[in-house]
Scaffold this active site. Structure first.
Site, mmCIF file in Angstrom:
data_model
loop_
_atom_site.group_PDB
_atom_site.id
_atom_site.type_symbol
_atom_site.label_atom_id
_atom_site.label_comp_id
_atom_site.label_asym_id
_atom_site.label_seq_id
_atom_site.Cartn_x
_atom_site.Cartn_y
_atom_site.Cartn_z
ATOM 1 C CD GLU A 209 -3.282 -0.802 1.896
ATOM 2 O OE1 GLU A 209 -3.239 0.053 2.795
ATOM 3 O OE2 GLU A 209 -4.296 -1.473 1.648
ATOM 4 C CD GLU B 127 -3.989 -5.944 3.256
ATOM 5 O OE1 GLU B 127 -4.842 -5.166 3.728
ATOM 6 O OE2 GLU B 127 -2.766 -5.796 3.430
HETATM 7 C C1 BGC Z 1 -3.390 -2.709 5.464
HETATM 8 C C2 BGC Z 1 -3.517 -3.575 6.694
HETATM 9 C C3 BGC Z 1 -4.697 -3.094 7.518
HETATM 10 C C4 BGC Z 1 -5.954 -3.320 6.699
HETATM 11 C C5 BGC Z 1 -7.249 -2.924 7.386
HETATM 12 C C6 BGC Z 1 -4.693 -2.366 4.820
HETATM 13 O O1 BGC Z 1 -4.718 -0.991 4.635
HETATM 14 O O2 BGC Z 1 -2.493 -3.252 4.543
HETATM 15 O O3 BGC Z 1 -2.310 -3.536 7.390
HETATM 16 O O4 BGC Z 1 -4.783 -3.666 8.765
HETATM 17 O O5 BGC Z 1 -5.865 -2.612 5.487
HETATM 18 O O6 BGC Z 1 -7.285 -1.564 7.655
#
Ligand code: BGC
Length: 501
Positions: free
Chosen positions: A207, A407
């Site tokens: 990110e 993610e």
């Molecule tokens: C990040 C994580 C974070 C998740 C939820 C992403 O922005 O890579 O580290 O915990 O989102 O906020």
């Protein structure tokens, strides 16, 4: 209706006793695993063969053990101990104690049916000062972890940088310094040399947009009419020109990292970034609106994904930045655009809805209504279609060889019932919806090879602390007991069927 689960509902597999779960729930789980294996498939359309059903975590959010085996301090060790920065004064000092419990945690991931695990390496474990003398003891932890994963049949995916910059580098200018990009390349080279025999997939940085902007200026959003301010370590407040230079050093680090992995890793090692996709979603599926969305998405990612994939900064970005544009050389741009094996994108939200427009730049951003539904996190508007449009747009704009959703996931107000269950039906609703959209993208031929749910375990949600739970496995932060939630049962069955169940 009886509030007790049937065995089938709590579908999580064997090994539960080893995970310290109660005897009753462990018995339920063993029987359910058996029932699931014998169960017929649903009629739901499948994901492509070999699809990775992954889960994700990051070092500072789970490991704890901040001084173990020669580790140096990271910017998060320092920031989290700065009064007023973290909700309830939470820190990652213990987190979920994964450093010591990684065997148990690999067993839990296997039990919930994950066949891939994306985790990050803590840079200051491997180079306590960020550069110079490596610390082989720190790297050994990841060797042990990877061996455990491989033995469990779980494919390891490494992220080299998930925001825990060595504090020593921060004191020398952090991402404001070009030397940090160079140090990242050296660190990537060392890791690839020493883990490349076991690990086939590397992500460079996590990110870029978020750690650059939230860490070096702070970001303010409006969600459902309410202000949401987000800051990350090191919590700087830079002017625009300095911020653009930080952004440039981040993509330069990525490029140098890719080159280092190619030079030092095993043949066949695959590498790509794990960027948060800022997606502009077309509100109507017509050729002109989709074209408008492509133009807007490219611009929204003009500092990060676009230069990595196209080798240039867009004219619109450079023109708008004017005197604040980053300073760079042609050689930088060549490194930044080093050929990739895949693109990883984290996708939680729609950045902007768009329609086509006759006026420049060819699209109109449609504001999100205050009534737009949201999930539990302050920033998390609910827009499952972004898991279809995001990869489709990445594919049509940049044509990468492969795409990973590195993610997606959601926080929920999870509580443990008196019977020891966590009923996260809202997370199941979320996962079903986003995965249905993602399946549609794969069915249309978008080359998405896997998806990583954030997160395997409840963990430290950065400045929001431990109260914001993202895991499919519940963690009691007092006892460190792990308990699979209802969403883990859903995930296991979806992974088994390779479909949205
Ligand atoms: C990040 C994580 C974070 C998740 C939820 C992403 O922005 O890579 O580290 O915990 O989102 O906020």
């Amino acid at each position: 209706m009886d509030t007790q689960f049937t065995r089938r509902e709590l579908g999580v597999a064997a090994g539960a006793t080893a995970l310290g779960m109660s005897a009753a729930s462990s018995r339920d789980i063993m029987q359910t695993a058996q029932a699931q294996t014998q169960a017929p498939r649903s009629t739901a359309p499948e994901f492509p063969k070999g699809f990775f059903w992954g889960v994700a975590t990051a070092s500072y959010q789970i490991e704890g053990a901040p001084d173990a085996d020669g580790k140096g301090k990271s910017i998060w060790d320092v920031y989290a101990h700065t009064p007023g920065k973290m909700k309830n004064g939470d820190t990652g000092d213990v987190a979920i104690d994964h450093y010591r419990r990684h065997k148990e945690d690999v067993a839990s991931m296997k039990d919930i049916g994950a066949n891939a695990y994306r985790f990050s390496i803590s840079w200051p474990r491997v180079f306590p000062d960020g550069a110079g003398q490596p610390n082989p003891n720190g790297l050994d932890f990841y060797k042990r972890l990877v061996d455990e994963l491989l033995a469990a049949g779980i494919e390891p995916f490494h992220t080299l940088y998930h925001w825990d910059l060595p504090q020593t580098l921060q004191e020398k200018g952090g991402w404001q310094s070009r030397d940090t990009a160079k140090a990242f390349g050296d660190y990537a080279s060392y890791v690839a040399k020493n883990l490349g025999d076991r690990v086939r997939h590397f992500f460079t940085l996590n990110e870029f947009q978020n750690f650059v902007d939230m860490g070096h200026r702070g970001v303010s959003l409006t969600v459902q009419g309410k202000p949401v301010n987000i800051e990350l370590a090191p919590g700087l407040k830079l002017e625009q020109g300095a911020l653009n230079q930080v952004a440039h050093h981040a993509v330069l680090a990525h490029g140098l990292g890719v080159q280092a992995i190619r030079a030092s890793g095993n043949k066949g090692t695959k590498v790509g970034p794990a960027e948060v996709l800022f997606a502009a979603v077309p509100l109507i599926d017509t050729p002109e609106t989709v074209k408008a969305a492509e133009t807007a998405t490219r611009e929204l990612n003009a500092r990060f994904l676009d230069p990595m994939l196209s080798g240039t900064y867009t004219d619109a970005y450079l023109k708008a930045a004017g005197a604040d544009a980053p300073k760079f050389t042609d050689e930088d741009m060549r490194a930044i655009a080093s050929p990739l094996d895949f693109v990883g994108v984290n996708i939680y939200v729609v950045k902007s809805y768009v329609v086509a427009s006759d006026q420049a730049p060819g699209y109109r951003q449609v504001p999100m209504s205050v009534s737009h539904p949201k999930m539990f996190s302050s920033w998390h508007t609910f827009a499952p279609e972004v898991l279809y449009w995001g990869p489709r747009l990445v594919n049509s704009i940049w044509q990468p060889k492969e795409i990973y959703i590195t993610e997606n996931g959601c926080a929920a107000a999870d509580t443990m019932s008196a019977e020891g269950r966590v009923d996260d039906a809202d997370r199941v609703m979320y996962l079903r919806n986003v995965m249905t959209q993602l399946q549609r993208a794969t069915a249309e031929g978008v080359p998405v090879k896997g998806n990583f749910v954030w997160s395997a375990f409840d963990n430290l949600e950065w400045t929001d602390g431990y109260g914001t739970r993202f895991g499919m496995i519940y963690v009691d932060f007092q006892t460190q007991q792990r308990t699979p939630k209802l969403s883990a049962a859903w995930f296991r069955e979806a992974a088994r069927q390779n479909a949205v169940v």
